[in-house]
Design a protein around this motif. Sequence first.
Motif, short mmCIF file in Angstrom:
data_model
loop_
_atom_site.label_atom_id
_atom_site.label_comp_id
_atom_site.label_asym_id
_atom_site.label_seq_id
_atom_site.Cartn_x
_atom_site.Cartn_y
_atom_site.Cartn_z
N MET A 1 25.07 38.58 37.98
CA MET A 1 25.67 39.25 39.12
C MET A 1 27.09 38.77 39.37
O MET A 1 27.99 39.56 39.68
N GLU A 2 27.32 37.50 39.17
CA GLU A 2 28.66 36.95 39.36
C GLU A 2 29.65 37.58 38.38
O GLU A 2 30.77 37.94 38.74
N GLN A 3 29.22 37.75 37.14
CA GLN A 3 30.08 38.36 36.13
C GLN A 3 30.35 39.83 36.46
O GLN A 3 31.48 40.30 36.34
N ILE A 4 29.29 40.54 36.86
CA ILE A 4 29.46 41.96 37.19
C ILE A 4 30.41 42.12 38.36
O ILE A 4 31.31 42.98 38.34
N ASN A 5 30.25 41.34 39.40
CA ASN A 5 31.13 41.44 40.56
C ASN A 5 32.58 41.15 40.19
O ASN A 5 33.51 41.81 40.69
N HIS A 6 32.78 40.19 39.31
CA HIS A 6 34.14 39.87 38.88
C HIS A 6 34.78 41.05 38.14
O HIS A 6 35.95 41.39 38.37
N GLU A 7 34.00 41.70 37.28
CA GLU A 7 34.53 42.83 36.54
C GLU A 7 34.82 44.01 37.46
O GLU A 7 35.82 44.72 37.30
N VAL A 8 33.92 44.25 38.43
CA VAL A 8 34.13 45.34 39.38
C VAL A 8 35.39 45.10 40.21
O VAL A 8 36.20 46.00 40.43
N GLU A 9 35.57 43.86 40.66
CA GLU A 9 36.77 43.53 41.44
C GLU A 9 38.04 43.72 40.61
O GLU A 9 39.06 44.21 41.09
N THR A 10 37.98 43.32 39.33
CA THR A 10 39.15 43.47 38.46
C THR A 10 39.51 44.94 38.27
O THR A 10 40.67 45.34 38.39
N LEU A 11 38.48 45.77 37.99
CA LEU A 11 38.73 47.20 37.84
C LEU A 11 39.24 47.82 39.14
O LEU A 11 40.12 48.69 39.12
N LEU A 12 38.70 47.37 40.25
CA LEU A 12 39.10 47.90 41.54
C LEU A 12 40.57 47.60 41.83
O LEU A 12 41.32 48.46 42.27
N ARG A 13 41.02 46.38 41.52
CA ARG A 13 42.41 46.02 41.74
C ARG A 13 43.34 46.84 40.86
O ARG A 13 44.41 47.28 41.29
N CYS A 14 42.91 47.06 39.63
CA CYS A 14 43.77 47.82 38.70
C CYS A 14 43.92 49.27 39.14
O CYS A 14 45.03 49.81 39.15
N MET A 15 42.82 49.90 39.51
CA MET A 15 42.85 51.33 39.82
C MET A 15 43.48 51.59 41.18
O MET A 15 44.05 52.67 41.41
N ALA A 16 43.42 50.66 42.10
CA ALA A 16 43.96 50.87 43.44
C ALA A 16 45.23 50.07 43.66
O ALA A 16 45.65 49.87 44.80
N SER A 17 45.89 49.62 42.57
CA SER A 17 47.07 48.77 42.72
C SER A 17 48.22 49.52 43.38
O SER A 17 48.96 48.95 44.19
N SER A 18 48.40 50.81 43.07
CA SER A 18 49.51 51.56 43.65
C SER A 18 49.23 51.99 45.09
O SER A 18 50.16 52.20 45.87
N SER A 19 47.96 52.13 45.44
CA SER A 19 47.60 52.52 46.81
C SER A 19 46.32 51.77 47.19
O SER A 19 45.20 52.31 47.09
N PRO A 20 46.43 50.51 47.62
CA PRO A 20 45.24 49.66 47.85
C PRO A 20 44.27 50.22 48.87
O PRO A 20 43.07 49.97 48.79
N SER A 21 44.75 51.00 49.84
CA SER A 21 43.85 51.48 50.89
C SER A 21 42.92 52.59 50.41
O SER A 21 42.06 53.03 51.17
N THR A 22 43.05 53.02 49.16
CA THR A 22 42.20 54.10 48.65
C THR A 22 41.12 53.57 47.71
O THR A 22 40.51 54.36 46.97
N TRP A 23 40.85 52.27 47.72
CA TRP A 23 39.92 51.72 46.73
C TRP A 23 38.52 52.30 46.85
O TRP A 23 37.80 52.40 45.86
N SER A 24 38.10 52.69 48.06
CA SER A 24 36.75 53.22 48.21
C SER A 24 36.58 54.57 47.48
O SER A 24 35.46 54.95 47.12
N GLN A 25 37.70 55.28 47.26
CA GLN A 25 37.63 56.55 46.55
C GLN A 25 37.58 56.38 45.03
O GLN A 25 37.37 57.33 44.30
N GLN A 26 37.80 55.16 44.57
CA GLN A 26 37.83 54.90 43.13
C GLN A 26 36.51 54.35 42.60
O GLN A 26 36.37 54.14 41.39
N LEU A 27 35.54 54.12 43.48
CA LEU A 27 34.32 53.44 43.06
C LEU A 27 33.52 54.24 42.04
O LEU A 27 32.90 53.68 41.13
N SER A 28 33.53 55.55 42.17
CA SER A 28 32.79 56.37 41.19
C SER A 28 33.37 56.22 39.80
O SER A 28 32.65 56.14 38.80
N TRP A 29 34.70 56.16 39.72
CA TRP A 29 35.35 55.96 38.41
C TRP A 29 35.08 54.57 37.86
O TRP A 29 34.90 54.40 36.65
#
Length: 457
Positions: free
Chosen positions: A401-429
């Motif tokens: 679980m620790e590894q999965i959470n780390h990967e999810v956080e990394t992907l989340l930062r990358c996809m929402a880097s230009s607009s951080p407040s939209t990270w909840s819309q990127q979860l499906s991707w």
Amino acid sequence: MEVTALCITMLMIVMMLLCEHDLKADAASLHIGPNRAQFFEYESVTFYCEGVSYCEVVHESKGKISSCNKTNKRTSTGSSCTVTNIYTDDSGKYWFETGGGNKSNSVNITVTTGSVILEIPALPVMEGEAVTLTCRNKMTSSQTSADFYYYEVFISNSSTGNMIINSVSKSDEGLYKCSISGAGESAESRLTVRDSEKETVTTSFKDTSTTSSKEMVTFSSTFNPWIIVTVLLLLLLICVGLLHFVKSYWHRVVFYVSTLRPGSGSAGNQTDEDESSCRPVYYILDLDDTQQLGLVPETASAFRTAALISQRFWWPSLKEDVKLYMAACRTCACNKTPPSNGNNVIMTVVDRFSNLVHIVSLPKLPTASETAMLLVDHVFNLHGLLEDILSGRGPQIDGQMEQINHEVETLLRCMASSSPSTWSQQLSWIEYSHNSLPLFALVSTATSLHSSWISQR
């Protein structure tokens, strides 16, 4: 080594093309000196055979000229053969043959016992050149008046015995002769004109029939396509050589690695600290120390990114390039995510067998009953009832679980880097990306593993 071998091969091809063309061009070149189509009996004539070491001239009716065995000489471009006394039966066409049985160009001469000859070029002349026709009297060396004829039609009279065609053209081709009052008339000889697009080569030789005069002989050879091919090969050879040179001596590699340094201090200056921590740090490595590049670890993210890219692209250093890129990725290094659409919490559900993930954004930490309803809405309706459930808060539930959470956080930062407040819309991707990429250890996707397990139940 491969570039060097390619350069050597291309150089050999160019050399062979050049040699082949030289042999072909020279083998087809027969010239005479002096360059005229008519001779008086007992004059001498020299045949110049370009491209061969032994000039063996052939007459159209008499065959090989025997006198060439005694008078053959080497020249800078081939060889020559001199006939010291020519007779009327020596009139006709001459050529020489190469070792491969190919014939050179032919030269036609006329030998006369009369008193008048027309000095007209035996070899083709270039279109646009000035051509002089001279009516010569054997009995005198002084200039005499002469009449000139073109196909038996009178065209000109000259008090000097010379007729000049200032700019010869194809229309001037044909049979010419001349006459001198009281001496007689010459034989007819053909003037041949080459197109101006033909390439001309000029060579000089000594006229053995006179004491010290030198005449210039101009002969033509066609502009062959081999020249274009050779030039292109030479240009390509130069480009490949420059590329090899640049690769050999451009021996410094510059790349940057973004580092996330833990800040300290109050919350007021935390923003400045976070911004400074995301600045890239530059390194310069010599290629002599390329083993240091191997120190960049192959993380699970780098492995999965390389696997995804290799589905559509490939190059030799793909894995190393991905490792360096991800190590230098500024977006991956910076970590600051604000609330998104009122959501502040992420619930991650992981299948412990296949690593299949479902991700749900929440406004706050859920209660037990809220968690149960979330499982019904997002897990049970897709996969049915589970055999056992391991739940907890925080990433340290277990290593998986620790590894999965780390990967999810990394992907989340990358996809929402230009607009951080939209990270909840990127979860499906992010969920799709995680489930469709191959696992680092099993080299298979979570979706395929889960599907195969379902089919075997």
